[in-house]
Design a protein around this motif. Structure first.
Motif, short mmCIF file in Angstrom:
data_model
loop_
_atom_site.label_atom_id
_atom_site.label_comp_id
_atom_site.label_asym_id
_atom_site.label_seq_id
_atom_site.Cartn_x
_atom_site.Cartn_y
_atom_site.Cartn_z
N MET A 178 0.82 -1.21 0.00
CA MET A 178 0.00 0.00 0.00
C MET A 178 0.86 1.27 0.00
SD MET A 178 -2.71 0.92 3.00
CE MET A 178 -3.25 -0.81 3.04
N ALA A 179 2.07 1.16 0.52
CA ALA A 179 2.93 2.34 0.66
C ALA A 179 3.41 2.80 -0.71
CB ALA A 179 4.12 2.01 1.56
N ASP A 180 3.01 4.01 -1.09
CA ASP A 180 3.36 4.51 -2.41
C ASP A 180 4.69 5.26 -2.42
OD1 ASP A 180 2.37 6.49 -0.80
OD2 ASP A 180 0.95 7.31 -2.26
N THR A 181 5.21 5.53 -1.22
CA THR A 181 6.50 6.20 -1.08
C THR A 181 7.02 5.91 0.33
OG1 THR A 181 7.66 8.33 -1.31
CG2 THR A 181 5.46 8.38 -0.32
N THR A 182 8.04 6.61 0.78
CA THR A 182 8.66 6.31 2.07
C THR A 182 7.97 7.04 3.22
OG1 THR A 182 10.80 5.99 0.99
CG2 THR A 182 10.82 6.30 3.37
N TYR A 183 7.42 6.28 4.13
CA TYR A 183 6.84 6.82 5.37
C TYR A 183 7.65 6.23 6.52
CZ TYR A 183 2.79 8.03 2.47
OH TYR A 183 1.97 8.55 1.50
#
Length: 256
Positions: A178-183
């Protein structure tokens, strides 16, 4: 009370390259949200006292979203400090705010944020949510991505505690997709929970990889708190993974 569109735990929900947390906070245009983000930074970098001091003025905020963030952080920080009464009072305020918002004509996003605060705090404290509270899963899609990932990490932790290791690992892996970028903050927690599951599933190499991934993401911003929280559940794997990389930190941690 006022309902705004502010995010609960804004730093947790922020996307940035590791090492840039302080820069992200300084660049936030909403200065009140920036103060909450600063308190998050203090908490996740294992400075509970500064976290509590920073959010204390927001415990009576009219803006429910700022207040919920303050309540969450004040709860967590005071449990670390050892002031269980202050932590309990903040937790009870979360419940009062949540009940009010759920009953009002709030948006689904606002309700999701309130339920996020309620469920995350209860799961963190191993408290069973009341049956009359709306189920969290149906509101998760209305959360911003970063907060959604963080919530899933704690739902996976809750599943892990029921010894459903494969299912908990599946929740984590679904979150990664689900992570579309770095969190950074949610991903650190997700990797820690994944490692805990892998240890119990006898996937030692994979567990080492997960811990290393979490550590490398946490190290630039000194986000040590997740490792303190999960230290026991990682069953010594943290020391194995990072001893050579940061012996000074491990030594001081063990001494404390």
């Amino acid at each position: 009370m006022i309902l705004s569109d502010r995010a609960v735990l804004p730093l947790t929900g922020s996307t940035f390259e590791p090492g840039n947390a302080e820069k992200v906070i300084k660049e936030m245009e909403d200065k009140e949200s920036a103060q909450i983000a600063l308190a998050e930074y203090y908490y996740f970098s294992a400075n509970a006292e500064l976290c509590a001091e920073t959010v204390k003025p927001y415990l009576s905020q009219e803006d429910i979203m700022l207040r919920l963030s303050a309540d969450m952080l004040y709860t967590f920080a005071n449990l670390t400090i050892g002031d269980s009464k202050a932590a309990q009072q903040a937790r009870e305020d979360i419940q009062r705010c949540m009940v009010q918002v759920v009953q009002e004509n709030a948006t689904m996003e606002q309700k999701a944020s309130c339920l996020f605060a309620y469920y995350v705090t209860n799961i963190f404290l191993h408290i069973t949510p009341e049956k009359k509270v709306p189920p969290f899963l149906q509101y998760i899609p209305y959360l911003p991505t970063g907060q959604r990932l963080f919530a899933i990490s704690l739902l996976a932790h809750e599943t892990y505690l029921r010894q459903e290791y494969a299912r908990a690992k599946g929740l984590v892996q679904g979150a990664f997709l689900m992570a579309d970028t770095t969190y950074p903050i949610p991903i650190i927690y997700l990797n820690c929970v994944q490692a805990m599951c892998q240890i119990n599933l006898k996937e030692q190499k994979e567990a080492i990889h997960s811990v290393n991934s979490a550590w490398e993401m946490a190290r630039p911003d000194r986000f040590w708190e997740p490792f303190i929280e999960y230290h026991g559940l990682l069953q010594g794997l943290l020391e194995v993974c990072v001893r050579k990389k940061n012996q000074r930190f491990i030594s001081s941690w063990q001494a404390g």
